[in-house]
Design an enzyme around this catalytic site. Structure first.
Site, PDB file in Angstrom:
ATOM      1  N   VAL A  39      34.592   4.766 -18.528  1.00 37.50           N
ATOM      2  CA  VAL A  39      35.210   5.561 -17.460  1.00 37.50           C
ATOM      3  C   VAL A  39      36.558   6.103 -17.928  1.00 37.50           C
ATOM      4  O   VAL A  39      36.887   7.270 -17.692  1.00 37.50           O
ATOM      5  CB  VAL A  39      35.353   4.745 -16.157  1.00 37.50           C
ATOM      6  N   CYS A  40      37.338   5.279 -18.623  1.00 38.98           N
ATOM      7  CA  CYS A  40      38.649   5.734 -19.120  1.00 38.98           C
ATOM      8  C   CYS A  40      38.478   6.848 -20.144  1.00 38.98           C
ATOM      9  O   CYS A  40      39.243   7.819 -20.137  1.00 38.98           O
ATOM     10  CB  CYS A  40      39.424   4.569 -19.723  1.00 38.98           C
ATOM     11  N   SER A  41      37.499   6.716 -21.004  1.00 45.04           N
ATOM     12  CA  SER A  41      37.236   7.763 -21.996  1.00 45.04           C
ATOM     13  C   SER A  41      36.910   9.078 -21.307  1.00 45.04           C
ATOM     14  O   SER A  41      37.426  10.139 -21.687  1.00 45.04           O
ATOM     15  CB  SER A  41      36.084   7.352 -22.915  1.00 45.04           C
ATOM     16  N   MET A  68      40.178  10.502 -19.519  1.00 45.47           N
ATOM     17  CA  MET A  68      41.146  11.104 -20.440  1.00 45.47           C
ATOM     18  C   MET A  68      40.593  12.406 -21.038  1.00 45.47           C
ATOM     19  O   MET A  68      41.334  13.372 -21.227  1.00 45.47           O
ATOM     20  CB  MET A  68      41.538  10.119 -21.547  1.00 45.47           C
TER      21      MET A  68
END
Length: 153
Positions: free
Chosen positions: A43-45, A48
Site C-alpha cells: 500500500v505504501c509503495s 508513494m
C-alpha cells in the site's frame, strides 16, 4: 492527531544519508506531509507512486511534498531509487517515531507511523489533516482539495 489550525511542529530529519531537511525552512511554501507505515509495503509503495505522479499538480499550488516513515535514511534511499521518486522521504528513525508522535500519528503497537496526511500553509499552520486506515491508500484528492482552499484565501 493534530488538527486544522494547529501549528505544525518543526523538525529536522534526514532526506538523504548526508542531507537534512528542516520544516521551518519551507515557510512561505505550502507543505504536504505524508506519514506512512513502511517502505516496500504494497500500500505504501502504491501511495508513494501515486504522489510521484501527482507532483506536478502539487507544484501548481506551490506545495512541497515530504513522505515520512520510521525507516532509515538508507532504506529510504534504496526505496526512492527503486521507485524513481522525485520528492524527499524523511527518516523519522532516531529517536524512532519522534516526529510522528509530535503530530499524534505514531502507532505504538506496530512501532511505525500511521497513514496520515497533513497540508500546512505558508505560515506553518495545519489547514487539513486526514488519518487513513493503514491498509487503504488515501489517494491525492483530499490533498488537492485542501490546496485548492488555500489558493482561494
Amino acid at each position: 492527531m493534530l488538527q486544522k489550525n494547529d501549528v505544525a511542529p518543526d523538525f529536522t530529519l534526514f532526506a538523504t544519508p548526508d542531507q537534512k531537511i528542516k520544516l521551518s525552512e519551507f515557510k512561505g511554501k505550502n507543505v504536504i506531509l505524508a506519514f506512512y507505515p513502511a517502505d516496500w509495503s504494497p500500500v505504501c509503495s502504491d501511495q508513494m507512486a501515486l504522489y510521484n505522479e501527482t507532483l506536478k499538480f502539487f507544484k501548481q499550488y506551490d506545495a512541497e511534498l515530504f513522505g515520512i516513515s520510521v525507516d532509515s535514511k538508507w532504506c529510504h534511499l534504496a526505496f526512492s531509487q527503486s521507485r524513481n521518486l522525485h520528492f524527499p522521504l524523511l527518516a523519522d528513525f532516531e529517536a524512532k517515531g519522534e516526529i510522528a508522535r509530535k503530530y499524534g500519528v505514531y502507532d505504538e503497537e506496530e512501532g511505525e507511523c500511521k497513514r496520515a496526511l497533513f497540508v500546512i500553509n505558508k505560515d506553518g499552520i495545519i489547514k487539513w489533516s486526514y488519518l487513513s486506515p493503514t491498509a487503504i491508500n488515501p489517494g491525492a484528492d483530499g490533498i488537492l482539495e485542501a490546496l485548492e482552499t488555500l489558493k482561494t484565501k
